[in-house]
Scaffold this active site. Structure first.
Site, PDB file in Angstrom:
ATOM      1  N   LEU A  31       0.819  -1.216   0.000  1.00 24.03           N
ATOM      2  CA  LEU A  31       0.000   0.000   0.000  1.00 24.03           C
ATOM      3  C   LEU A  31       0.853   1.267   0.000  1.00 24.03           C
ATOM      4  O   LEU A  31       1.866   1.338   0.686  1.00 24.03           O
ATOM      5  CB  LEU A  31      -0.916  -0.001   1.231  1.00 24.03           C
ATOM      6  N   HIS A  35      -3.441   4.178  -2.292  1.00 20.82           N
ATOM      7  CA  HIS A  35      -4.380   3.222  -1.673  1.00 20.82           C
ATOM      8  C   HIS A  35      -4.987   3.812  -0.407  1.00 20.82           C
ATOM      9  O   HIS A  35      -6.173   3.662  -0.135  1.00 20.82           O
ATOM     10  CB  HIS A  35      -3.662   1.928  -1.271  1.00 20.82           C
ATOM     11  N   GLN A 157      -8.083   6.580 -10.135  1.00 21.32           N
ATOM     12  CA  GLN A 157      -8.141   7.040 -11.532  1.00 21.32           C
ATOM     13  C   GLN A 157      -6.894   6.635 -12.320  1.00 21.32           C
ATOM     14  O   GLN A 157      -6.913   6.581 -13.533  1.00 21.32           O
ATOM     15  CB  GLN A 157      -8.299   8.570 -11.567  1.00 21.32           C
ATOM     16  N   GLN A 162      -9.172   0.378 -16.264  1.00 21.00           N
ATOM     17  CA  GLN A 162      -9.653  -0.654 -15.334  1.00 21.00           C
ATOM     18  C   GLN A 162     -10.986  -0.222 -14.716  1.00 21.00           C
ATOM     19  O   GLN A 162     -11.930  -1.006 -14.613  1.00 21.00           O
ATOM     20  CB  GLN A 162      -8.610  -0.882 -14.231  1.00 21.00           C
ATOM     21  N   SER A 194       2.716   4.280  -7.644  1.00 26.91           N
ATOM     22  CA  SER A 194       2.449   2.909  -8.093  1.00 26.91           C
ATOM     23  C   SER A 194       3.416   1.995  -7.362  1.00 26.91           C
ATOM     24  O   SER A 194       4.573   2.373  -7.122  1.00 26.91           O
ATOM     25  CB  SER A 194       2.696   2.800  -9.600  1.00 26.91           C
TER      26      SER A 194
HETATM   27  O1  PAF Z   1      -5.852  -2.119  -9.182  1.00 26.08           O
HETATM   28  C1  PAF Z   1      -5.446  -3.148  -8.609  1.00 26.08           C
HETATM   29  O2  PAF Z   1      -4.628  -3.102  -7.695  1.00 26.08           O
HETATM   30  C2  PAF Z   1      -5.947  -4.498  -9.059  1.00 26.08           C
HETATM   31  O3  PAF Z   1      -6.114  -4.544 -10.432  1.00 26.08           O
HETATM   32  C3  PAF Z   1      -7.238  -4.935  -8.349  1.00 26.08           C
HETATM   33  C4  PAF Z   1      -8.401  -4.005  -8.690  1.00 26.08           C
HETATM   34  C5  PAF Z   1      -7.014  -4.948  -6.851  1.00 26.08           C
HETATM   35  C6  PAF Z   1      -7.638  -6.347  -8.780  1.00 26.08           C
HETATM   36  O4  PAF Z   1      -6.670  -7.277  -8.416  1.00 26.08           O
END
Ligand code: PAF
Length: 291
Positions: A31, A35, A157, A162, A194
């Site tokens: 994290l 996150h 975002q 995704q 990231s």
């Molecule tokens: O964005 C992410 O970290 C992953 O793609 C997710 C949404 C947790 C799915 O494994």
């Protein structure tokens, strides 16, 4: 903070909290502030925030970094506890539930043979370089939605495509969850946070700054010019940028549909993927179309 390693135990607990609003923050762990900002937003909106940590093998391609993806459970747990303590200063009723299945079998039991695939939206941008990625994402997120039984779900975002793909799945399969997209969190130098940034050496990182800088330059041009004039300018800047072969894509699309920009386009998505030496990085900016 409650902590579950087993889906079964979580489901038992879930039966006891039918009167609470639940937010879901799916993650693969390691994290960072991005996150934490999702979890914080969920804590503002909900009674309980379920943060899942599961490094999902199905969304990694055969030559990708599944085996070496950073796994930092202890620190992740500490960071969530620290967030919960900060929130408790204002409201001590809010709680984090950490669900971190310890084995792949918890999510994909023996014999698991189903996958969820969204068509169309997955054929472009990252889908071109990672052809099986989104099917892995929608399959695991579907599982996590069914397990968590949350009212709301929070995604960043940074992974804009995704978000759109999961949102399509939610609409198509009538999954009763409210989707929320939260802003990109950036380091001081502009690089979007990231977990993969740590694969970069300092010089590689310096070079990779071309990704946020180019997106920013393009967004200025779009903001400051009527689209008909902006188009010519951004096409030139894009062509110039793409002389660096490390770009996997650099595109302007209609942010709602991920189709080409047309007369109905209101918001433009400027999205890029850059293959730095240590890591593949993605980033994007949303900008309102000017006339
Ligand atoms: O964005 C992410 O970290 C992953 O793609 C997710 C949404 C947790 C799915 O494994």
């Amino acid at each position: 903070m409650k902590y579950f390693e087993s889906v079964k135990e979580y489901l038992e607990f879930r039966k006891t909290v039918t009167d609470k609003k639940i937010g879901l923050v799916p993650t693969m762990g390691n994290l960072h502030e991005g996150h934490i900002s999702l979890a914080q937003r969920s804590m503002e909106d909900n009674d309980f925030t379920v943060v899942t940590i599961f490094v999902n093998p199905k969304q990694f391609g055969p030559n990708e970094d599944f085996a070496r993806y950073p796994r930092t459970m202890q620190k992740d747990g500490d960071d969530l506890k620290a967030l919960e303590m900060r929130v408790h200063k204002k409201d001590s009723t809010k709680e984090i539930i950490l669900l971190a299945p310890q084995s792949i079998n918890e999510i994909y039991p023996e014999g698991f043979s189903t996958s969820v695939k969204v068509n169309g939206l997955t054929d472009k941008l990252c889908g071109l370089n990672r052809p099986t990625h989104f099917e892995g994402v929608t399959t695991v997120v579907y599982r996590l939605f069914k397990i968590a039984q949350a009212d709301r779900a929070y995604f960043g975002q940074k992974d804009y495509q995704q978000f759109k793909v999961i949102d399509r799945m939610v609409i198509d399969l009538e999954i009763p969850v409210e989707m929320h997209m939260c802003p990109i969190v950036r380091d001081q130098d502009g690089l979007a946070l990231s977990s993969r940034n740590q694969y970069l050496t300092p010089p590689e990182r310096e070079k990779a700054l071309v990704l946020p800088r180019t997106l920013k330059a393009l967004s200025f041009l779009i903001e400051r010019n009527p689209w008909s004039q902006a188009l010519e300018k951004v096409t030139k800047v894009r062509a110039e940028a793409l002389r660096d072969s490390k770009w996997q894509y650099l595109q302007f699309l209609d942010a709602d549909t991920l189709e080409e920009i047309n007369d109905n386009t209101r918001t433009i998505l400027i999205a890029g993927a850059y293959q730095a030496r240590g890591a593949r990085l993605i980033d994007n900016i949303l900008v309102e179309r000017n006339a």
